[in-house]
Scaffold this active site. Sequence first.
Site, PDB file in Angstrom:
ATOM      1  N   GLY A  27       7.179  -3.236  -1.555  1.00 19.30           N
ATOM      2  CA  GLY A  27       6.942  -1.289  -1.093  1.00 19.30           C
ATOM      3  C   GLY A  27       7.920  -0.555  -2.125  1.00 19.30           C
ATOM      4  N   THR A  28       8.815   0.298  -1.579  1.00 15.48           N
ATOM      5  CA  THR A  28       9.620   0.654  -2.333  1.00 15.48           C
ATOM      6  C   THR A  28      10.459   0.465  -3.439  1.00 15.48           C
ATOM      7  OG1 THR A  28      10.030   1.350   0.286  1.00 15.48           O
ATOM      8  CG2 THR A  28      11.859   2.376  -1.241  1.00 15.48           C
ATOM      9  N   GLY A  69      11.027  -4.112   2.623  1.00 22.24           N
ATOM     10  CA  GLY A  69      12.406  -3.890   1.545  1.00 22.24           C
ATOM     11  C   GLY A  69      12.954  -5.008   0.844  1.00 22.24           C
ATOM     12  N   CYS A  99       0.380   4.149  10.482  1.00 18.31           N
ATOM     13  CA  CYS A  99       1.037   4.671   9.895  1.00 18.31           C
ATOM     14  C   CYS A  99       1.762   5.846  10.192  1.00 18.31           C
ATOM     15  CB  CYS A  99      -0.669   6.184   9.404  1.00 18.31           C
ATOM     16  SG  CYS A  99       0.450   7.470   8.024  1.00 18.31           S
ATOM     17  N   SER A 139       0.898  -1.271  -0.089  1.00 18.61           N
ATOM     18  CA  SER A 139       0.033  -0.290   0.136  1.00 18.61           C
ATOM     19  C   SER A 139       0.818   1.413   0.037  1.00 18.61           C
ATOM     20  CB  SER A 139      -0.430   0.299   1.305  1.00 18.61           C
ATOM     21  OG  SER A 139      -1.655   1.310   0.901  1.00 18.61           O
ATOM     22  N   THR A 159       6.595   0.962   8.151  1.00 18.79           N
ATOM     23  CA  THR A 159       7.654   1.750   8.748  1.00 18.79           C
ATOM     24  C   THR A 159       8.167   1.675   9.816  1.00 18.79           C
ATOM     25  OG1 THR A 159       6.128   3.849   8.115  1.00 18.79           O
ATOM     26  CG2 THR A 159       7.788   2.796   5.890  1.00 18.79           C
TER      27      THR A 159
HETATM   28  C1  LIG Z   1       5.699   6.742   0.150  1.00 19.86           C
HETATM   29  C2  LIG Z   1       5.239   5.565   0.632  1.00 19.86           C
HETATM   30  C3  LIG Z   1       4.405   5.624   0.814  1.00 19.86           C
HETATM   31  C4  LIG Z   1       3.113   4.464   2.179  1.00 19.86           C
HETATM   32  N1  LIG Z   1       2.041   4.172   1.867  1.00 19.86           N
HETATM   33  C5  LIG Z   1       1.102   3.433   2.946  1.00 19.86           C
HETATM   34  C6  LIG Z   1       0.172   3.838   3.132  1.00 19.86           C
HETATM   35  O1  LIG Z   1      -0.242   4.483   2.239  1.00 19.86           O
HETATM   36  N2  LIG Z   1      -0.648   3.063   3.687  1.00 19.86           N
HETATM   37  C7  LIG Z   1       0.444   1.368   4.028  1.00 19.86           C
HETATM   38  O2  LIG Z   1      -0.398   0.850   5.093  1.00 19.86           O
HETATM   39  N3  LIG Z   1       1.388   1.597   4.611  1.00 19.86           N
HETATM   40  C8  LIG Z   1       2.218   2.453   3.067  1.00 19.86           C
HETATM   41  N4  LIG Z   1       3.354   2.703   3.079  1.00 19.86           N
HETATM   42  C9  LIG Z   1       4.255   1.275   3.545  1.00 19.86           C
HETATM   43  C10 LIG Z   1       4.342  -0.187   2.742  1.00 19.86           C
HETATM   44  O3  LIG Z   1       3.660  -0.400   2.278  1.00 19.86           O
HETATM   45  C11 LIG Z   1       5.192  -0.708   3.968  1.00 19.86           C
HETATM   46  O4  LIG Z   1       4.539  -1.418   4.428  1.00 19.86           O
HETATM   47  C12 LIG Z   1       6.600  -0.406   4.120  1.00 19.86           C
HETATM   48  O5  LIG Z   1       7.110   0.971   2.872  1.00 19.86           O
HETATM   49  C13 LIG Z   1       7.742  -1.282   4.046  1.00 19.86           C
HETATM   50  O6  LIG Z   1       7.766  -2.340   2.816  1.00 19.86           O
HETATM   51  P1  LIG Z   1       8.979  -1.622   1.563  1.00 19.86           P
HETATM   52  O7  LIG Z   1      10.314  -1.832   2.290  1.00 19.86           O
HETATM   53  O8  LIG Z   1       9.135  -2.607   0.536  1.00 19.86           O
HETATM   54  O9  LIG Z   1       8.473  -0.447   1.362  1.00 19.86           O
HETATM   55  C14 LIG Z   1       4.207   3.612   2.120  1.00 19.86           C
HETATM   56  C15 LIG Z   1       5.505   2.974   2.121  1.00 19.86           C
HETATM   57  C16 LIG Z   1       6.170   4.530   1.366  1.00 19.86           C
HETATM   58  C17 LIG Z   1       7.446   4.109   0.364  1.00 19.86           C
END
Ligand SMILES: Cc1cc2nc3c(=O)[nH]c(=O)nc-3n(C[C@H](O)[C@H](O)[C@H](O)COP(=O)(O)O)c2cc1C
Lengths: 258, 258, 306, 306
Positions: free
Chosen positions: C265-266, C244, C130, C21, C193
């Site tokens: 995500g990222t 990650g 969040c 998300s 995060t």
């Molecule tokens: C730019 C950005 C926006 C995000 N927005 C949301 C969000 O609206 N709702 C949510 O539950 N998590 C949000 N997240 C968290 C991600 O869904 C995910 O849990 C987190 O980034 C860890 O995964 P990753 O390391 O693969 O990015 C966001 C992350 C990023 C980087």
Amino acid sequence: MIQQEKMKISSHREIASQIFELSLEGELVNEMKQPGQFVHLRISESIEPLLRRPISIAEIEHRHKRFTMIYRADGKGTRMLSHKKAGETIDVLGPLGNGFPIERKKGEKALLVGGGIGVPPLYELSKQLVKQGVEVFHVLGHETASKVFYMDEFSSLGKTYVATVDGSLGTKGFVTDVLDQEDLSFDCLYSCGPMPMLKALENKYPAIEGYISLEKRMGCGIGACFACVCHLADDPSGTKYRKVCSDGPVFKIGEVMI
Amino acid sequence: MIQQEKMKISSHREIASQIFELSLEGELVNEMKQPGQFVHLRISESIEPLLRRPISIAEIEHRHKRFTMIYRADGKGTRMLSHKKAGETIDVLGPLGNGFPIERKKGEKALLVGGGIGVPPLYELSKQLVKQGVEVFHVLGHETASKVFYMDEFSSLGKTYVATVDGSLGTKGFVTDVLDQEDLSFDCLYSCGPMPMLKALENKYPAIEGYISLEKRMGCGIGACFACVCHLADDPSGTKYRKVCSDGPVFKIGEVMI
Amino acid sequence: MSRLNIELPGLSLKNPIMPASGCFGFGKEYSQFYDLSILGSIMIKATTYEARFGNPTPRVAETPAGMLNAIGLQNPGLQSVLENELPWLEQFDVPIIANVAGSQTEDYVEVAKQISKAPNVKALELNISCPNVKTGGIAFGTIPEVAHDLTKQVKQVSEVPVYVKLSPNVANIVDMAKAVEEAGADGLTMINTLLGMNIDIRTGKPILANRTGGLSGPAIKPVAVRMIYEVSQQVSIPIIGMGGIQSVDDMIEFFYAGASAVAIGTANFIDPFICQKLINELPNKLDELGFSHISELVGRSWKNHD
Amino acid sequence: MSRLNIELPGLSLKNPIMPASGCFGFGKEYSQFYDLSILGSIMIKATTYEARFGNPTPRVAETPAGMLNAIGLQNPGLQSVLENELPWLEQFDVPIIANVAGSQTEDYVEVAKQISKAPNVKALELNISCPNVKTGGIAFGTIPEVAHDLTKQVKQVSEVPVYVKLSPNVANIVDMAKAVEEAGADGLTMINTLLGMNIDIRTGKPILANRTGGLSGPAIKPVAVRMIYEVSQQVSIPIIGMGGIQSVDDMIEFFYAGASAVAIGTANFIDPFICQKLINELPNKLDELGFSHISELVGRSWKNHD
Ligand SMILES: Cc1cc2nc3c(=O)[nH]c(=O)nc-3n(C[C@H](O)[C@H](O)[C@H](O)COP(=O)(O)O)c2cc1C
Ligand SMILES: Cc1cc2nc3c(=O)[nH]c(=O)nc-3n(C[C@H](O)[C@H](O)[C@H](O)COP(=O)(O)OP(=O)(O)OC[C@H]3O[C@@H](n4cnc5c(N)ncnc54)[C@H](O)[C@@H]3O)c2cc1C
Ligand SMILES: Cc1cc2nc3c(=O)[nH]c(=O)nc-3n(C[C@H](O)[C@H](O)[C@H](O)COP(=O)(O)OP(=O)(O)OC[C@H]3O[C@@H](n4cnc5c(N)ncnc54)[C@H](O)[C@@H]3O)c2cc1C
Ligand SMILES: Cc1cc2nc3c(=O)[nH]c(=O)nc-3n(C[C@H](O)[C@H](O)[C@H](O)COP(=O)(O)O)c2cc1C
Ligand code: FES
Ligand code: FES
């Protein structure tokens, strides 16, 4: 269509202090339409730097499937980029965003105002305007003489003024100092550069038709992450927005809050 | 004295499947005393990979201020290392640890048993033993024929047997299968390789004088972080230890628990 | 492809891979790159009752092997998501997980109630974690009783299974997980995060306008793996893991740790084709590791095998 | 060098740079590389009452921009530190910060009492945050009341100022900081490692024998900076900051965030000369940024300046 391609470096050289000119070749060039669009570069296959870097398209040569960027090697990513050599490849995502509208009548006058690393996209813009028979004036602002680049290239397209903050080249001061001195007349204004410069231009020419290109820190570069939004200018609710990466980076003067 | 030096790659080549031979030049070579010591390599200036990688010294050429390593490109760091080219530099910390004691009488016999990437340090060891007039036998174990390296080099120093797990070269099976077949007699045993091999040797030759080289995951490589400890063999309290990086990597058989 | 399918409450996934998300908007942008129907699911951007503009910019910053974001839940609001975004996504054969956010319980409940009725929404993801929203939000994600209560109320109104997204910014993640499991959560998604900040050397000020933001990307992977490892041994509801992931090997770690599916995500920002690539590469990895079905990997790091 | 000196409770530091506990042993190994007297201070390896062997190996693992460790507080025990390590360090003109650990209050108190009498020990660092020790340890670092009580008891017996080392594995770091400040702590050191884990793809098992370990290195820097930023605004005792520092720019971030001095951990393993280098480079950086003394940077990210 946005493409992702490993493009080959056809040339890469330092053209001013810490300012690099980088040309890449590949199919992706076929998709480039407008001056003012940008690409999102993956500097390294490793995790450092993690994010892509947005860099404007400074020149498009469709015949050679080649385009050129001009960038300042400043932070971690652009410094790493500056070590890449001709023959190596770079992962490019692009072309991105909407550039400068260039449909103008023959004989019209256009003023192009650039500051620092906002200057590069004006080069392709100027070339395309000139091709249409538009008369172009360039006013380019830089920190100091050693940072100035492409003076000959711009001069060959139209009258070119330069300002440097320390007065080491051209007018001492800012682009607005040049504009105050010269009192140029024009039909359309195009600009790219630091926020204070864009604001000063908006104030100076409230009634003119014009387009400005904005910079924001970006995540995705394609409109998905909401990192790069700006408010609409006339929006008392405060919820309306534009994304710099996909709605911009070029906006009509007055459209968004800067 | 341990030194840190950016050493120049004088040659780098793949000598067997995923097995690379890497030679470096620099002042640090002057500090190398014993076969069996190792160096700690920083693969990249970037944060990936973060930690140094320990690699044994396989050959020392003091005259040329050059030494050679042989390593398997397997994980992230060693794969990155394998892309480095002659002329580039590598940040080396070393020489580290205590190697194989080589003071032996002329005419004695030494058995050198190596497994996989435990083979490399035995090469310098063998050279130095031969120089002293010791007769050397090598028993080298590998996965498969395509992973075997330095057969000629070892053979020119002494009788050399090889075992491969799949039987594609030499005896099918492990080094212990060779030893069971050949019934070699010797005054001293030297070994480096995987834990199960070292254990098998300890069991097979309980009374013999011998030295084994151990591997542990390391942090600092110099004795400061306590990452690489092993228990002493005769220590009911369980608190006595040796550090592989600074007390080892070579230990007398029976000194530490393996 | 039947080696990759997985059944979770409300979700029949073709494969266990989906965008996380907030990193995929409502899918439109990424639909330029590949057919969204290949995805296991899509976790859409957080939806709140009212439209939100979010935080001032800069909203993202880069850190070693990670990034910070403080988007502040910008989204067009429930009505627009129901009228525009979800109907647009119906063209794809992919179940949607709707990320539900709010600043007070009533908001969550209202959004959950309405959005769970959308035909392609097959599950909710309750965003109690969040880090970028000031009011109240933090308590939902860090106090087990508060999370329990919210989950319970949302469960009462939701027409689809409810997954709760856990925050890593807690001392005891197992307590949080158990609290929401007891409240009726059908699954967990983790991790959101880590709260972080970085400072511009030139100005001396935080880079993000919001000052602090959420840390994501490879840097947080060990924290995510550890938390999934701990929680999966203590709850009986499934976990969708994230934090990650950039490669198939990273995904495998998450399955071994105890995740039944994973979200990316990222990494979408770095490689817009990443989800497609991972879906394509996963079967080969299963061959290499000698597994016939993805489910055999789940929890292997702590389960006993011979 | 007078641009770098800084006065903290018990500590007259030549410069604000010191190696972090556990990453520098008791100094001997690094004394091969440079004169330890150049250091602001040395935080020595955790000392417990009895000698400890620590955890089984592997004890370290690599992660993206970070490393995990589960050394398990291996150390030769109080008597040996008093008789061997500390006297050896007396040859250097450098104040020692003794890191004190234990698994129950009595251990901490006894170690603190005795070690604080050593002539070169100028401060204690109370390690209430080691994630790698099973018994009790975790409560000291995550429950404010428990930390408060321990700090108070140690303060009663210590002959030198007491710094408390905070764990980042909490939902509210400010509560922890305030609790130990109220208990009489003279300073804080932060942060210790984040709890993490990684898994070997080939075996399916955690790489560390201890399974979980403490995450350090650049990956955790944004978490450290954020916590120091939050805490420094809420307490009036000084903070020694650490977590991922590798460069002068990294250090500057910590000062801006609110640290009065910094410690270098993991980076020593990558570059054994790192502390010396940072000490040498710092004055130039001050020039570049236009500061005359290091203290002008402290807390600049949240203090108002024109
Ligand atoms: C730019 C950005 C926006 C995000 N927005 C949301 C969000 O609206 N709702 C949510 O539950 N998590 C949000 N997240 C968290 C991600 O869904 C995910 O849990 C987190 O980034 C860890 O995964 P990753 O390391 O693969 O990015 C966001 C992350 C990023 C980087
Ligand atoms: C649409 C657009 C077009 C651009 N065109 C050019 C160009 O033609 N030539 C040029 O030299 N620069 C251009 N820039 C600015 C360029 O993107 C930044 O200078 C560059 O990203 C900085 O990266 P770094 O590695 O040097 O710095 P770092 O400090 O390492 O960057 C860290 C992070 O912050 C982001 N960031 C830092 N400064 C900026 C900035 N000014 N704008 C956006 N993101 C930033 C980086 O992208 C990265 O994510 C453009 C920016 C945008 C948004
Ligand atoms: C004293 C000593 C001498 C060695 N000599 C040689 C040699 O001559 N040739 C050779 O090919 N290999 C040698 N090794 C093993 C070599 O260090 C590892 O293969 C290498 O570190 C793995 O790094 P990677 O980047 O391939 O793997 P990654 O999986 O990326 O490594 C991740 C982390 O784990 C550590 N690690 C992984 N495997 C090992 C291992 N087997 N031993 C120690 N650390 C490990 C790495 O150092 C790194 O910190 C030696 C090890 C030691 C301790
Ligand atoms: C191998 C290792 C051992 C450590 N041992 C201790 C210790 O004994 N006591 C302690 O308080 N912190 C210990 N730490 C934590 C560090 O002092 C420091 O707080 C942490 O690593 C963050 O800093 P860094 O990212 O610069 O390493 C250890 C860290 C590492 C990597
Ligand atoms: S950078 Fe992601 S929406 Fe513009
Ligand atoms: S690797 Fe640090 S003590 Fe051996």
